[in-house]
Design a protein around this motif. Structure first.
Motif, PDB file in Angstrom:
ATOM      1  N   ASN A  87      22.509 -57.665 -56.599  1.00  0.00           N
ATOM      2  CA  ASN A  87      21.631 -56.844 -55.772  1.00  0.00           C
ATOM      3  C   ASN A  87      20.360 -56.497 -56.528  1.00  0.00           C
ATOM      4  OD1 ASN A  87      20.440 -55.064 -54.064  1.00  0.00           O
ATOM      5  ND2 ASN A  87      22.127 -53.612 -53.994  1.00  0.00           N
ATOM      6  N   ARG A  88      19.355 -57.350 -56.419  1.00  0.00           N
ATOM      7  CA  ARG A  88      18.058 -57.100 -57.040  1.00  0.00           C
ATOM      8  C   ARG A  88      17.008 -57.120 -55.943  1.00  0.00           C
ATOM      9  NH1 ARG A  88      17.812 -59.889 -62.850  1.00  0.00           N
ATOM     10  NH2 ARG A  88      15.979 -58.582 -62.882  1.00  0.00           N
ATOM     11  N   VAL A  89      17.044 -56.116 -55.116  1.00  0.00           N
ATOM     12  CA  VAL A  89      16.115 -56.047 -53.992  1.00  0.00           C
ATOM     13  C   VAL A  89      14.787 -55.497 -54.483  1.00  0.00           C
ATOM     14  CG1 VAL A  89      15.709 -55.081 -51.708  1.00  0.00           C
ATOM     15  CG2 VAL A  89      18.028 -55.722 -52.388  1.00  0.00           C
ATOM     16  N   ASN A  90      13.732 -56.180 -54.114  1.00  0.00           N
ATOM     17  CA  ASN A  90      12.376 -55.793 -54.488  1.00  0.00           C
ATOM     18  C   ASN A  90      11.714 -55.162 -53.272  1.00  0.00           C
ATOM     19  OD1 ASN A  90       9.359 -56.328 -54.713  1.00  0.00           O
ATOM     20  ND2 ASN A  90      10.060 -56.972 -56.752  1.00  0.00           N
ATOM     21  N   GLU A  91      10.784 -54.259 -53.509  1.00  0.00           N
ATOM     22  CA  GLU A  91      10.118 -53.583 -52.385  1.00  0.00           C
ATOM     23  C   GLU A  91       9.343 -54.562 -51.497  1.00  0.00           C
ATOM     24  OE1 GLU A  91       5.936 -51.957 -54.143  1.00  0.00           O
ATOM     25  OE2 GLU A  91       7.729 -50.896 -54.811  1.00  0.00           O
ATOM     26  N   ASN A  92       8.996 -55.724 -52.028  1.00  0.00           N
ATOM     27  CA  ASN A  92       8.259 -56.716 -51.237  1.00  0.00           C
ATOM     28  C   ASN A  92       9.159 -57.696 -50.496  1.00  0.00           C
ATOM     29  OD1 ASN A  92       5.722 -55.688 -52.041  1.00  0.00           O
ATOM     30  ND2 ASN A  92       5.872 -56.802 -53.969  1.00  0.00           N
ATOM     31  N   ASP A  93      10.479 -57.615 -50.734  1.00  0.00           N
ATOM     32  CA  ASP A  93      11.406 -58.481 -49.998  1.00  0.00           C
ATOM     33  C   ASP A  93      11.343 -58.128 -48.517  1.00  0.00           C
ATOM     34  OD1 ASP A  93      12.163 -59.693 -52.360  1.00  0.00           O
ATOM     35  OD2 ASP A  93      13.975 -58.479 -52.607  1.00  0.00           O
ATOM     36  N   TYR A  94      11.799 -59.032 -47.685  1.00  0.00           N
ATOM     37  CA  TYR A  94      11.707 -58.795 -46.245  1.00  0.00           C
ATOM     38  C   TYR A  94      13.024 -59.159 -45.558  1.00  0.00           C
ATOM     39  CZ  TYR A  94      10.782 -63.851 -46.144  1.00  0.00           C
ATOM     40  OH  TYR A  94      10.858 -65.204 -46.296  1.00  0.00           O
ATOM     41  N   VAL A  95      13.172 -58.634 -44.363  1.00  0.00           N
ATOM     42  CA  VAL A  95      14.383 -58.864 -43.574  1.00  0.00           C
ATOM     43  C   VAL A  95      14.045 -59.805 -42.429  1.00  0.00           C
ATOM     44  CG1 VAL A  95      16.165 -57.788 -42.145  1.00  0.00           C
ATOM     45  CG2 VAL A  95      15.298 -56.592 -44.171  1.00  0.00           C
ATOM     46  N   LYS A  96      14.886 -60.824 -42.262  1.00  0.00           N
ATOM     47  CA  LYS A  96      14.738 -61.776 -41.162  1.00  0.00           C
ATOM     48  C   LYS A  96      16.136 -62.031 -40.608  1.00  0.00           C
ATOM     49  CE  LYS A  96      13.377 -66.557 -40.372  1.00  0.00           C
ATOM     50  NZ  LYS A  96      12.940 -67.784 -41.046  1.00  0.00           N
ATOM     51  N   ASP A  97      16.299 -61.819 -39.315  1.00  0.00           N
ATOM     52  CA  ASP A  97      17.608 -61.976 -38.659  1.00  0.00           C
ATOM     53  C   ASP A  97      18.690 -61.128 -39.330  1.00  0.00           C
ATOM     54  OD1 ASP A  97      16.492 -63.860 -36.888  1.00  0.00           O
ATOM     55  OD2 ASP A  97      16.890 -65.512 -38.281  1.00  0.00           O
ATOM     56  N   GLY A  98      18.297 -59.950 -39.821  1.00  0.00           N
ATOM     57  CA  GLY A  98      19.255 -59.025 -40.419  1.00  0.00           C
ATOM     58  C   GLY A  98      19.650 -59.361 -41.847  1.00  0.00           C
ATOM     59  N   ILE A  99      18.991 -60.338 -42.470  1.00  0.00           N
ATOM     60  CA  ILE A  99      19.321 -60.762 -43.837  1.00  0.00           C
ATOM     61  C   ILE A  99      18.088 -60.574 -44.720  1.00  0.00           C
ATOM     62  CG2 ILE A  99      19.946 -62.755 -45.274  1.00  0.00           C
ATOM     63  CD1 ILE A  99      21.586 -63.787 -42.922  1.00  0.00           C
ATOM     64  N   ILE A 100      18.305 -60.063 -45.930  1.00  0.00           N
ATOM     65  CA  ILE A 100      17.199 -59.842 -46.871  1.00  0.00           C
ATOM     66  C   ILE A 100      16.812 -61.170 -47.516  1.00  0.00           C
ATOM     67  CG2 ILE A 100      16.486 -58.672 -48.996  1.00  0.00           C
ATOM     68  CD1 ILE A 100      18.479 -56.452 -48.287  1.00  0.00           C
ATOM     69  N   TYR A 101      15.490 -61.427 -47.544  1.00  0.00           N
ATOM     70  CA  TYR A 101      14.936 -62.626 -48.166  1.00  0.00           C
ATOM     71  C   TYR A 101      14.009 -62.229 -49.315  1.00  0.00           C
ATOM     72  CZ  TYR A 101      16.552 -65.760 -44.472  1.00  0.00           C
ATOM     73  OH  TYR A 101      17.325 -66.504 -43.620  1.00  0.00           O
ATOM     74  N   CYS A 102      13.914 -63.092 -50.299  1.00  0.00           N
ATOM     75  CA  CYS A 102      13.026 -62.873 -51.442  1.00  0.00           C
ATOM     76  C   CYS A 102      11.586 -63.141 -51.028  1.00  0.00           C
ATOM     77  CB  CYS A 102      13.426 -63.807 -52.588  1.00  0.00           C
ATOM     78  SG  CYS A 102      12.324 -63.741 -54.013  1.00  0.00           S
ATOM     79  N   TYR A 103      10.697 -62.251 -51.426  1.00  0.00           N
ATOM     80  CA  TYR A 103       9.293 -62.420 -51.070  1.00  0.00           C
ATOM     81  C   TYR A 103       8.627 -63.540 -51.878  1.00  0.00           C
ATOM     82  CZ  TYR A 103       7.552 -60.198 -55.358  1.00  0.00           C
ATOM     83  OH  TYR A 103       7.242 -59.910 -56.656  1.00  0.00           O
ATOM     84  N   LYS A 104       9.206 -63.908 -53.041  1.00  0.00           N
ATOM     85  CA  LYS A 104       8.603 -64.947 -53.877  1.00  0.00           C
ATOM     86  C   LYS A 104       8.990 -66.354 -53.410  1.00  0.00           C
ATOM     87  CE  LYS A 104       8.770 -62.350 -58.211  1.00  0.00           C
ATOM     88  NZ  LYS A 104       9.391 -62.330 -59.539  1.00  0.00           N
ATOM     89  N   CYS A 105      10.293 -66.580 -53.309  1.00  0.00           N
ATOM     90  CA  CYS A 105      10.766 -67.938 -53.019  1.00  0.00           C
ATOM     91  C   CYS A 105      11.224 -68.119 -51.576  1.00  0.00           C
ATOM     92  CB  CYS A 105      11.894 -68.321 -53.973  1.00  0.00           C
ATOM     93  SG  CYS A 105      13.398 -67.318 -53.805  1.00  0.00           S
ATOM     94  N   HIS A 106      11.267 -67.026 -50.824  1.00  0.00           N
ATOM     95  CA  HIS A 106      11.618 -67.045 -49.395  1.00  0.00           C
ATOM     96  C   HIS A 106      13.012 -67.617 -49.140  1.00  0.00           C
ATOM     97  CE1 HIS A 106       7.516 -65.824 -48.717  1.00  0.00           C
ATOM     98  NE2 HIS A 106       7.116 -66.848 -49.435  1.00  0.00           N
ATOM     99  N   THR A 107      13.933 -67.360 -50.087  1.00  0.00           N
ATOM    100  CA  THR A 107      15.325 -67.742 -49.871  1.00  0.00           C
ATOM    101  C   THR A 107      16.170 -66.474 -49.760  1.00  0.00           C
ATOM    102  OG1 THR A 107      15.736 -67.940 -52.255  1.00  0.00           O
ATOM    103  CG2 THR A 107      15.089 -69.957 -51.090  1.00  0.00           C
ATOM    104  N   ARG A 108      17.360 -66.631 -49.209  1.00  0.00           N
ATOM    105  CA  ARG A 108      18.243 -65.492 -48.944  1.00  0.00           C
ATOM    106  C   ARG A 108      18.648 -64.746 -50.208  1.00  0.00           C
ATOM    107  NH1 ARG A 108      22.844 -67.346 -44.765  1.00  0.00           N
ATOM    108  NH2 ARG A 108      21.509 -68.183 -43.139  1.00  0.00           N
ATOM    109  N   LYS A 109      18.750 -63.433 -50.061  1.00  0.00           N
ATOM    110  CA  LYS A 109      19.344 -62.580 -51.083  1.00  0.00           C
ATOM    111  C   LYS A 109      20.672 -62.016 -50.583  1.00  0.00           C
ATOM    112  CE  LYS A 109      15.583 -61.091 -53.986  1.00  0.00           C
ATOM    113  NZ  LYS A 109      15.082 -59.941 -54.726  1.00  0.00           N
ATOM    114  N   GLN A 110      21.025 -62.404 -49.368  1.00  0.00           N
ATOM    115  CA  GLN A 110      22.301 -61.997 -48.771  1.00  0.00           C
ATOM    116  C   GLN A 110      22.872 -63.189 -48.016  1.00  0.00           C
ATOM    117  OE1 GLN A 110      20.929 -58.640 -46.337  1.00  0.00           O
ATOM    118  NE2 GLN A 110      22.307 -57.333 -47.528  1.00  0.00           N
TER     119      GLN A 110
END
Length: 169
Positions: A19-42
């Motif tokens: 769980n390394r959520v960054n303030e710039n990460d975003y949610v898409k379809d209810g799943i957190i994505y990385c703002y840098k590489c745009h891959t899932r964090k969940q």
């Protein structure tokens, strides 16, 4: 505790370590994505007969970071092992640094023979062949023997460098 409970506990533990959520990460379809590489964090995950839950996982950039750190750690360990082997291999510590990079190429034929011996060592060893250096003082016998020894140590092979007087004694 049964296997299912152990698995749940392990999943929860792993999920929180990722769980390394960054303030710039975003949610898409209810799943957190990385703002840098745009891959899932969940990722959704569930055991048989259990409802699925979202668990944290490493995104691509975090996974790459982990792999890079593991590779660096492994390289450091190998380097330390080689230095340890080098310290144990040379009774005379000044010889530890003698390698082909220090060769003045005064006798290129000997240099090439030594390098060929290293390159084809398995074949020479299988045939029971080795190298014998002979000559007067200052002809490079010890230098070339140490160059070969250091090349083998760099390959992770164990060697011991000594000299004839020590063997006789």
């Amino acid at each position: 505790m049964d296997d299912i409970e152990e698995m749940k506990k392990l999943i929860k533990q792993l999920s929180t370590t990722c769980n390394r959520v960054n303030e710039n990460d975003y949610v898409k379809d209810g799943i957190i994505y990385c703002y840098k590489c745009h891959t899932r964090k969940q990722r959704p995950f569930g055991l048989k007969g259990e409802p699925q839950k979202l668990v944290f996982c490493l995104c691509k950039c975090e996974s790459d970071r982990r792999d890079r750190l593991e590779k660096e750690k492994h390289e450091e360990e190998v380097k330390k092992q080689i230095e340890d082997m080098r310290s144990k291999s040379f009774l005379d510590k000044k010889l530890k640094s003698w390698n082909f990079e220090n060769d003045d190429l005064e006798n290129e034929k000997v240099t090439n023979t030594c390098k060929n011996y290293i390159k084809k060592f398995k074949e020479f060893r299988a045939d029971g062949k080795g190298l014998l250096f002979y000559g007067g003082i200052g002809t490079g016998k010890t230098f070339f023997a140490c160059c070969i020894a250091n090349a083998f140590i760099d390959q992770g092979k164990s060697v011991l460098v000594t000299n004839f007087p020590r063997i006789i004694n």
